[in-house]
Scaffold this motif. Structure first.
Motif, PDB file in Angstrom:
ATOM      1  N   ILE A  16       0.832  -1.204   0.000  1.00 47.24           N
ATOM      2  CA  ILE A  16       0.000   0.000   0.000  1.00 47.24           C
ATOM      3  C   ILE A  16       0.865   1.253   0.000  1.00 47.24           C
ATOM      4  O   ILE A  16       0.614   2.195  -0.760  1.00 47.24           O
ATOM      5  N   LEU A  17       1.900   1.285   0.827  1.00 46.68           N
ATOM      6  CA  LEU A  17       2.793   2.453   0.856  1.00 46.68           C
ATOM      7  C   LEU A  17       3.436   2.670  -0.505  1.00 46.68           C
ATOM      8  O   LEU A  17       3.568   3.807  -0.966  1.00 46.68           O
ATOM      9  N   ASN A  18       3.812   1.577  -1.147  1.00 48.37           N
ATOM     10  CA  ASN A  18       4.408   1.676  -2.473  1.00 48.37           C
ATOM     11  C   ASN A  18       3.390   2.222  -3.474  1.00 48.37           C
ATOM     12  O   ASN A  18       3.730   3.054  -4.322  1.00 48.37           O
ATOM     13  N   ASP A  19       2.142   1.774  -3.378  1.00 46.52           N
ATOM     14  CA  ASP A  19       1.073   2.235  -4.272  1.00 46.52           C
ATOM     15  C   ASP A  19       0.750   3.715  -4.068  1.00 46.52           C
ATOM     16  O   ASP A  19       0.257   4.370  -4.971  1.00 46.52           O
ATOM     17  N   LEU A  20       0.991   4.216  -2.851  1.00 48.44           N
ATOM     18  CA  LEU A  20       0.648   5.602  -2.528  1.00 48.44           C
ATOM     19  C   LEU A  20       1.741   6.605  -2.892  1.00 48.44           C
ATOM     20  O   LEU A  20       1.529   7.804  -2.772  1.00 48.44           O
ATOM     21  N   LYS A  21       2.892   6.120  -3.309  1.00 52.88           N
ATOM     22  CA  LYS A  21       4.003   7.023  -3.626  1.00 52.88           C
ATOM     23  C   LYS A  21       3.616   7.959  -4.742  1.00 52.88           C
ATOM     24  O   LYS A  21       2.853   7.580  -5.626  1.00 52.88           O
ATOM     25  N   PRO A  22       4.105   9.193  -4.723  1.00 53.55           N
ATOM     26  CA  PRO A  22       5.040   9.770  -3.761  1.00 53.55           C
ATOM     27  C   PRO A  22       4.326  10.198  -2.476  1.00 53.55           C
ATOM     28  O   PRO A  22       3.172  10.608  -2.516  1.00 53.55           O
ATOM     29  N   LEU A  23       5.013  10.069  -1.366  1.00 54.61           N
ATOM     30  CA  LEU A  23       4.456  10.413  -0.055  1.00 54.61           C
ATOM     31  C   LEU A  23       5.162  11.638   0.522  1.00 54.61           C
ATOM     32  O   LEU A  23       5.511  11.669   1.698  1.00 54.61           O
ATOM     33  N   GLU A  24       5.351  12.632  -0.292  1.00 52.03           N
ATOM     34  CA  GLU A  24       6.034  13.850   0.137  1.00 52.03           C
ATOM     35  C   GLU A  24       5.267  14.533   1.256  1.00 52.03           C
ATOM     36  O   GLU A  24       4.051  14.698   1.187  1.00 52.03           O
ATOM     37  N   GLY A  25       5.994  14.885   2.299  1.00 55.56           N
ATOM     38  CA  GLY A  25       5.388  15.587   3.420  1.00 55.56           C
ATOM     39  C   GLY A  25       4.734  14.691   4.455  1.00 55.56           C
ATOM     40  O   GLY A  25       4.256  15.169   5.480  1.00 55.56           O
ATOM     41  N   PHE A  26       4.706  13.394   4.207  1.00 56.99           N
ATOM     42  CA  PHE A  26       4.100  12.469   5.169  1.00 56.99           C
ATOM     43  C   PHE A  26       5.130  12.005   6.185  1.00 56.99           C
ATOM     44  O   PHE A  26       6.274  11.723   5.840  1.00 56.99           O
ATOM     45  N   ASP A  27       4.704  11.926   7.435  1.00 60.50           N
ATOM     46  CA  ASP A  27       5.514  11.356   8.514  1.00 60.50           C
ATOM     47  C   ASP A  27       5.087   9.894   8.622  1.00 60.50           C
ATOM     48  O   ASP A  27       3.911   9.606   8.825  1.00 60.50           O
ATOM     49  N   LEU A  28       6.037   8.972   8.434  1.00 60.28           N
ATOM     50  CA  LEU A  28       5.742   7.543   8.516  1.00 60.28           C
ATOM     51  C   LEU A  28       6.198   7.010   9.868  1.00 60.28           C
ATOM     52  O   LEU A  28       7.317   7.270  10.300  1.00 60.28           O
ATOM     53  N   GLN A  29       5.319   6.275  10.529  1.00 58.59           N
ATOM     54  CA  GLN A  29       5.669   5.709  11.835  1.00 58.59           C
ATOM     55  C   GLN A  29       5.423   4.210  11.814  1.00 58.59           C
ATOM     56  O   GLN A  29       4.288   3.754  11.678  1.00 58.59           O
ATOM     57  N   ASP A  30       6.516   3.459  11.947  1.00 60.96           N
ATOM     58  CA  ASP A  30       6.439   2.000  12.054  1.00 60.96           C
ATOM     59  C   ASP A  30       6.026   1.675  13.483  1.00 60.96           C
ATOM     60  O   ASP A  30       6.793   1.894  14.421  1.00 60.96           O
ATOM     61  N   ILE A  31       4.806   1.163  13.663  1.00 58.67           N
ATOM     62  CA  ILE A  31       4.268   0.973  15.005  1.00 58.67           C
ATOM     63  C   ILE A  31       4.931  -0.170  15.774  1.00 58.67           C
ATOM     64  O   ILE A  31       4.719  -0.303  16.976  1.00 58.67           O
ATOM     65  N   LYS A  32       5.734  -0.957  15.082  1.00 61.61           N
ATOM     66  CA  LYS A  32       6.458  -2.028  15.785  1.00 61.61           C
ATOM     67  C   LYS A  32       7.709  -1.477  16.464  1.00 61.61           C
ATOM     68  O   LYS A  32       8.019  -1.838  17.587  1.00 61.61           O
ATOM     69  N   THR A  33       8.412  -0.591  15.790  1.00 60.41           N
ATOM     70  CA  THR A  33       9.648  -0.043  16.347  1.00 60.41           C
ATOM     71  C   THR A  33       9.407   1.250  17.120  1.00 60.41           C
ATOM     72  O   THR A  33      10.222   1.621  17.959  1.00 60.41           O
ATOM     73  N   GLU A  34       8.299   1.925  16.827  1.00 66.84           N
ATOM     74  CA  GLU A  34       7.938   3.164  17.520  1.00 66.84           C
ATOM     75  C   GLU A  34       6.456   3.076  17.902  1.00 66.84           C
ATOM     76  O   GLU A  34       5.585   3.541  17.159  1.00 66.84           O
ATOM     77  N   PRO A  35       6.182   2.437  19.037  1.00 69.15           N
ATOM     78  CA  PRO A  35       4.779   2.217  19.434  1.00 69.15           C
ATOM     79  C   PRO A  35       3.971   3.513  19.503  1.00 69.15           C
ATOM     80  O   PRO A  35       4.518   4.578  19.802  1.00 69.15           O
ATOM     81  N   ILE A  36       2.688   3.385  19.194  1.00 69.17           N
ATOM     82  CA  ILE A  36       1.838   4.562  19.272  1.00 69.17           C
ATOM     83  C   ILE A  36       1.645   4.949  20.728  1.00 69.17           C
ATOM     84  O   ILE A  36       1.633   4.106  21.623  1.00 69.17           O
ATOM     85  N   THR A  37       1.536   6.227  20.944  1.00 71.52           N
ATOM     86  CA  THR A  37       1.365   6.759  22.298  1.00 71.52           C
ATOM     87  C   THR A  37      -0.132   6.948  22.577  1.00 71.52           C
ATOM     88  O   THR A  37      -0.934   7.016  21.638  1.00 71.52           O
ATOM     89  N   PRO A  38      -0.494   7.060  23.847  1.00 70.60           N
ATOM     90  CA  PRO A  38      -1.898   7.337  24.157  1.00 70.60           C
ATOM     91  C   PRO A  38      -2.405   8.607  23.470  1.00 70.60           C
ATOM     92  O   PRO A  38      -3.527   8.631  22.960  1.00 70.60           O
ATOM     93  N   SER A  39      -1.577   9.642  23.410  1.00 73.15           N
ATOM     94  CA  SER A  39      -2.036  10.879  22.772  1.00 73.15           C
ATOM     95  C   SER A  39      -2.228  10.691  21.266  1.00 73.15           C
ATOM     96  O   SER A  39      -3.169  11.241  20.686  1.00 73.15           O
TER      97      SER A  39
END
Length: 117
Positions: A16-39
């Protein structure tokens, strides 16, 4: 805001990320290595309307824990998503004041039309 929560080990997310390219200006967060916060989760809920709409009932742990047989509350969905990344339906795309959750063809098509009109 332009942000995508995804799982780098998920082939569907990668496709899906590949299909959505280009992703200019998007902040990508891998939830496995950077868990989502409560906020972050509360920010997603504010746009999505509920924690349940962000919750993946297809997760392996959902079946293993027998959660389908339980009457889960919004508080339960919130707690489970924060407890383990697999409970977040993914990817989650935040674009300005819109949210797109999951990997169905309709959702992915809607994201494409919105971010690349």
């Amino acid at each position: 805001m332009k942000k995508i929560y995804y799982l780098s080990t998920c082939d569907t997310c990668k496709r899906i990320l590949n299909d959505l390219k280009p992703l200019e200006g998007f902040d990508l967060q891998d939830i496995k290595t950077e868990p989502i916060t409560p906020s972050q989760l509360h920010e997603m809920k504010a746009v999505a309307g509920s924690f349940e709409s962000l919750f993946s009932k297809r997760a392996r742990l959902y079946k293993e824990r027998g959660l389908a047989q339980k009457n889960l509350t919004e508080e339960d969905f919130e707690k489970l998503i924060l407890e383990h990344y697999t409970f977040l339906k993914r990817p989650v795309v935040l674009f300005n004041d819109q949210i797109f959750v999951g990997n169905s063809k309709a959702v992915v098509d809607a994201v494409k039309e919105t971010i690349h009109p």
